[in-house]
Design a protein around this motif. Sequence first.
Motif, PDB file in Angstrom:
ATOM      1  N   ALA A 250       0.835  -1.202   0.000  1.00  0.00           N
ATOM      2  CA  ALA A 250       0.000   0.000   0.000  1.00  0.00           C
ATOM      3  C   ALA A 250       0.867   1.248   0.000  1.00  0.00           C
ATOM      4  CB  ALA A 250      -0.913  -0.010   1.225  1.00  0.00           C
ATOM      5  N   THR A 251       0.259   2.368  -0.408  1.00  0.00           N
ATOM      6  CA  THR A 251       0.963   3.652  -0.436  1.00  0.00           C
ATOM      7  C   THR A 251       0.183   4.692   0.359  1.00  0.00           C
ATOM      8  OG1 THR A 251       1.836   5.409  -1.876  1.00  0.00           O
ATOM      9  CG2 THR A 251      -0.197   4.352  -2.587  1.00  0.00           C
ATOM     10  N   ASP A 252       0.908   5.707   0.842  1.00  0.00           N
ATOM     11  CA  ASP A 252       0.263   6.832   1.516  1.00  0.00           C
ATOM     12  C   ASP A 252       0.167   8.054   0.603  1.00  0.00           C
ATOM     13  OD1 ASP A 252       2.891   7.671   1.345  1.00  0.00           O
ATOM     14  OD2 ASP A 252       3.138   8.050   3.495  1.00  0.00           O
ATOM     15  N   ARG A 253       0.586   7.912  -0.652  1.00  0.00           N
ATOM     16  CA  ARG A 253       0.623   9.073  -1.548  1.00  0.00           C
ATOM     17  C   ARG A 253      -0.771   9.626  -1.829  1.00  0.00           C
ATOM     18  NH1 ARG A 253       4.791   8.312  -6.537  1.00  0.00           N
ATOM     19  NH2 ARG A 253       4.168  10.504  -6.849  1.00  0.00           N
ATOM     20  N   HIS A 254      -0.835  10.930  -1.942  1.00  0.00           N
ATOM     21  CA  HIS A 254      -2.081  11.665  -2.178  1.00  0.00           C
ATOM     22  C   HIS A 254      -1.794  12.697  -3.256  1.00  0.00           C
ATOM     23  CE1 HIS A 254      -4.826  15.093  -0.442  1.00  0.00           C
ATOM     24  NE2 HIS A 254      -5.331  14.591  -1.567  1.00  0.00           N
ATOM     25  N   ILE A 255      -2.510  12.599  -4.372  1.00  0.00           N
ATOM     26  CA  ILE A 255      -2.323  13.522  -5.481  1.00  0.00           C
ATOM     27  C   ILE A 255      -3.669  14.106  -5.893  1.00  0.00           C
ATOM     28  CG2 ILE A 255      -0.216  12.435  -6.366  1.00  0.00           C
ATOM     29  CD1 ILE A 255      -1.924  10.897  -8.358  1.00  0.00           C
ATOM     30  N   ALA A 256      -3.626  15.238  -6.563  1.00  0.00           N
ATOM     31  CA  ALA A 256      -4.856  15.890  -7.020  1.00  0.00           C
ATOM     32  C   ALA A 256      -4.678  16.392  -8.440  1.00  0.00           C
ATOM     33  CB  ALA A 256      -5.222  17.044  -6.090  1.00  0.00           C
ATOM     34  N   PHE A 257      -5.731  16.239  -9.245  1.00  0.00           N
ATOM     35  CA  PHE A 257      -5.710  16.689 -10.635  1.00  0.00           C
ATOM     36  C   PHE A 257      -6.552  17.945 -10.780  1.00  0.00           C
ATOM     37  CE2 PHE A 257      -7.601  16.565 -14.959  1.00  0.00           C
ATOM     38  CZ  PHE A 257      -6.430  16.737 -15.690  1.00  0.00           C
ATOM     39  N   ASP A 258      -5.972  18.967 -11.358  1.00  0.00           N
ATOM     40  CA  ASP A 258      -6.661  20.227 -11.626  1.00  0.00           C
ATOM     41  C   ASP A 258      -7.078  20.240 -13.094  1.00  0.00           C
ATOM     42  OD1 ASP A 258      -7.460  22.812 -12.188  1.00  0.00           O
ATOM     43  OD2 ASP A 258      -5.927  23.740 -10.933  1.00  0.00           O
ATOM     44  N   PRO A 259      -8.378  20.072 -13.411  1.00  0.00           N
ATOM     45  CA  PRO A 259      -8.804  20.030 -14.813  1.00  0.00           C
ATOM     46  C   PRO A 259      -8.505  21.329 -15.566  1.00  0.00           C
ATOM     47  CG  PRO A 259     -10.525  19.188 -13.375  1.00  0.00           C
ATOM     48  CD  PRO A 259      -9.508  19.829 -12.499  1.00  0.00           C
ATOM     49  N   ALA A 260      -8.544  22.462 -14.864  1.00  0.00           N
ATOM     50  CA  ALA A 260      -8.289  23.746 -15.532  1.00  0.00           C
ATOM     51  C   ALA A 260      -6.847  23.856 -15.997  1.00  0.00           C
ATOM     52  CB  ALA A 260      -8.639  24.890 -14.586  1.00  0.00           C
ATOM     53  N   GLN A 261      -5.920  23.351 -15.177  1.00  0.00           N
ATOM     54  CA  GLN A 261      -4.498  23.433 -15.513  1.00  0.00           C
ATOM     55  C   GLN A 261      -3.993  22.184 -16.232  1.00  0.00           C
ATOM     56  OE1 GLN A 261      -2.752  26.237 -14.998  1.00  0.00           O
ATOM     57  NE2 GLN A 261      -4.627  27.152 -14.129  1.00  0.00           N
ATOM     58  N   GLY A 262      -4.730  21.085 -16.106  1.00  0.00           N
ATOM     59  CA  GLY A 262      -4.297  19.839 -16.734  1.00  0.00           C
ATOM     60  C   GLY A 262      -3.078  19.245 -16.064  1.00  0.00           C
ATOM     61  N   THR A 263      -2.955  19.417 -14.746  1.00  0.00           N
ATOM     62  CA  THR A 263      -1.763  18.958 -14.037  1.00  0.00           C
ATOM     63  C   THR A 263      -2.125  18.189 -12.767  1.00  0.00           C
ATOM     64  OG1 THR A 263      -1.649  21.068 -12.851  1.00  0.00           O
ATOM     65  CG2 THR A 263      -0.334  20.858 -14.858  1.00  0.00           C
ATOM     66  N   TRP A 264      -1.245  17.256 -12.407  1.00  0.00           N
ATOM     67  CA  TRP A 264      -1.319  16.538 -11.144  1.00  0.00           C
ATOM     68  C   TRP A 264      -0.363  17.175 -10.142  1.00  0.00           C
ATOM     69  CZ3 TRP A 264      -4.773  12.751 -10.065  1.00  0.00           C
ATOM     70  CH2 TRP A 264      -5.394  12.106 -11.141  1.00  0.00           C
ATOM     71  N   THR A 265      -0.787  17.258  -8.880  1.00  0.00           N
ATOM     72  CA  THR A 265       0.039  17.846  -7.832  1.00  0.00           C
ATOM     73  C   THR A 265       0.078  16.919  -6.632  1.00  0.00           C
ATOM     74  OG1 THR A 265      -0.625  20.071  -8.519  1.00  0.00           O
ATOM     75  CG2 THR A 265       0.367  19.854  -6.327  1.00  0.00           C
ATOM     76  N   GLU A 266       1.276  16.759  -6.041  1.00  0.00           N
ATOM     77  CA  GLU A 266       1.392  15.991  -4.801  1.00  0.00           C
ATOM     78  C   GLU A 266       0.773  16.796  -3.662  1.00  0.00           C
ATOM     79  OE1 GLU A 266       2.617  13.000  -4.023  1.00  0.00           O
ATOM     80  OE2 GLU A 266       3.546  12.403  -5.926  1.00  0.00           O
ATOM     81  N   ARG A 267      -0.060  16.147  -2.870  1.00  0.00           N
ATOM     82  CA  ARG A 267      -0.645  16.766  -1.688  1.00  0.00           C
ATOM     83  C   ARG A 267      -0.185  16.015  -0.438  1.00  0.00           C
ATOM     84  NH1 ARG A 267      -4.682  20.249  -3.350  1.00  0.00           N
ATOM     85  NH2 ARG A 267      -4.225  21.206  -1.327  1.00  0.00           N
ATOM     86  N   ALA A 268      -0.616  16.477   0.718  1.00  0.00           N
ATOM     87  CA  ALA A 268      -0.189  15.854   1.972  1.00  0.00           C
ATOM     88  C   ALA A 268      -0.517  14.364   1.969  1.00  0.00           C
ATOM     89  CB  ALA A 268      -0.859  16.538   3.151  1.00  0.00           C
ATOM     90  N   PRO A 269       0.442  13.493   2.259  1.00  0.00           N
ATOM     91  CA  PRO A 269       0.165  12.046   2.260  1.00  0.00           C
ATOM     92  C   PRO A 269      -0.771  11.654   3.387  1.00  0.00           C
ATOM     93  CG  PRO A 269       2.334  12.486   3.163  1.00  0.00           C
ATOM     94  CD  PRO A 269       1.833  13.794   2.623  1.00  0.00           C
ATOM     95  N   LEU A 270      -1.395  10.494   3.239  1.00  0.00           N
ATOM     96  CA  LEU A 270      -2.220   9.949   4.307  1.00  0.00           C
ATOM     97  C   LEU A 270      -1.369   9.725   5.556  1.00  0.00           C
ATOM     98  CD1 LEU A 270      -4.211   7.212   2.317  1.00  0.00           C
ATOM     99  CD2 LEU A 270      -5.078   9.437   3.072  1.00  0.00           C
ATOM    100  N   PRO A 271      -1.955   9.783   6.741  1.00  0.00           N
ATOM    101  CA  PRO A 271      -1.186   9.523   7.963  1.00  0.00           C
ATOM    102  C   PRO A 271      -0.520   8.148   7.982  1.00  0.00           C
ATOM    103  CG  PRO A 271      -3.260  10.583   8.503  1.00  0.00           C
ATOM    104  CD  PRO A 271      -3.332  10.235   7.046  1.00  0.00           C
ATOM    105  N   VAL A 272      -1.193   7.159   7.356  1.00  0.00           N
ATOM    106  CA  VAL A 272      -0.674   5.799   7.263  1.00  0.00           C
ATOM    107  C   VAL A 272      -1.059   5.255   5.890  1.00  0.00           C
ATOM    108  CG1 VAL A 272      -0.740   3.466   8.235  1.00  0.00           C
ATOM    109  CG2 VAL A 272      -0.963   5.442   9.752  1.00  0.00           C
ATOM    110  N   ALA A 273      -0.184   4.474   5.287  1.00  0.00           N
ATOM    111  CA  ALA A 273      -0.490   3.875   3.988  1.00  0.00           C
ATOM    112  C   ALA A 273      -1.714   2.966   4.104  1.00  0.00           C
ATOM    113  CB  ALA A 273       0.706   3.082   3.487  1.00  0.00           C
ATOM    114  N   ARG A 274      -2.666   3.129   3.183  1.00  0.00           N
ATOM    115  CA  ARG A 274      -3.861   2.289   3.135  1.00  0.00           C
ATOM    116  C   ARG A 274      -4.210   1.981   1.680  1.00  0.00           C
ATOM    117  NH1 ARG A 274      -8.454   4.656   7.356  1.00  0.00           N
ATOM    118  NH2 ARG A 274      -7.271   4.287   9.273  1.00  0.00           N
TER     119      ARG A 274
END
Length: 242
Positions: A35-59
């Motif tokens: 499992a991973t704790d990574r958290h990403i978000a996609f902005d449709p207006a910009q067409g880009t993915w951004t790393e956000r704060a990871p989960l406290p624990v990988a799930r």
Amino acid sequence: PALPFAVQEIYPALHKGQIHLAGGFVAEGDTITGATDRHIAFDPAQGTWTERAPLPVARHHPNLISFSDRLLAIGGFEARSEEAVWVMQAGVWAFDGETWSDVAALPQANGESVTTVVQDRLHICGGRAPKGASNMSWPDHTDVSDHFVLADASGAWTRAAPLPTARNSAAAATIGTDWHVVGGRTVANGNTPAHEVYDANEDRWRTAAPMPQGQGGLAAAAVAGKLYAFGGEYFDNGGGVF
């Protein structure tokens, strides 16, 4: 654009105009590494993915949903060892745009359920729960029909009318105030074509037209008053995906 990394067993959610994805299984080559704790978000207006704060624990399989101005990550599973990869969780985290924090936990551990927000209330139903003291793998779990409701992220969960067909890995979408739960599978008997609809005004379910075939681990969405269901998995005859 493609995801920044390959990941599966996820429940992404639209939150404040961006598509958020957190947790899941990741792999190196053809081998799942955990499992991973990574958290990403996609902005449709910009067409880009951004790393956000990871989960406290990988799930893996955390259920993401936008509720009460925050992004919630509900339940799912943690991998504690090579033998205990499916340790089901009851904990719920809330992301405020910067950090994750604990909020009201589910009354019991839950995974592979479905969620929605209807009339400003968060609903979660179905999925799996530990059937006994052991909580490590698929055979330790059983399907549940439990239906929990949260009116406020700082409050407590209450019970609502249970899902008529206990199942996990279903998909769901809301049309008006009707919540459609479609497909899924059971621990004992595999995929189901069941389609049931919850009326939030009356707190009761009705049976609707089943899918043409049983599909578990599928996706669903409501567009222009119609329910669409697609994809999914099967595990008989060697297993595969639709």
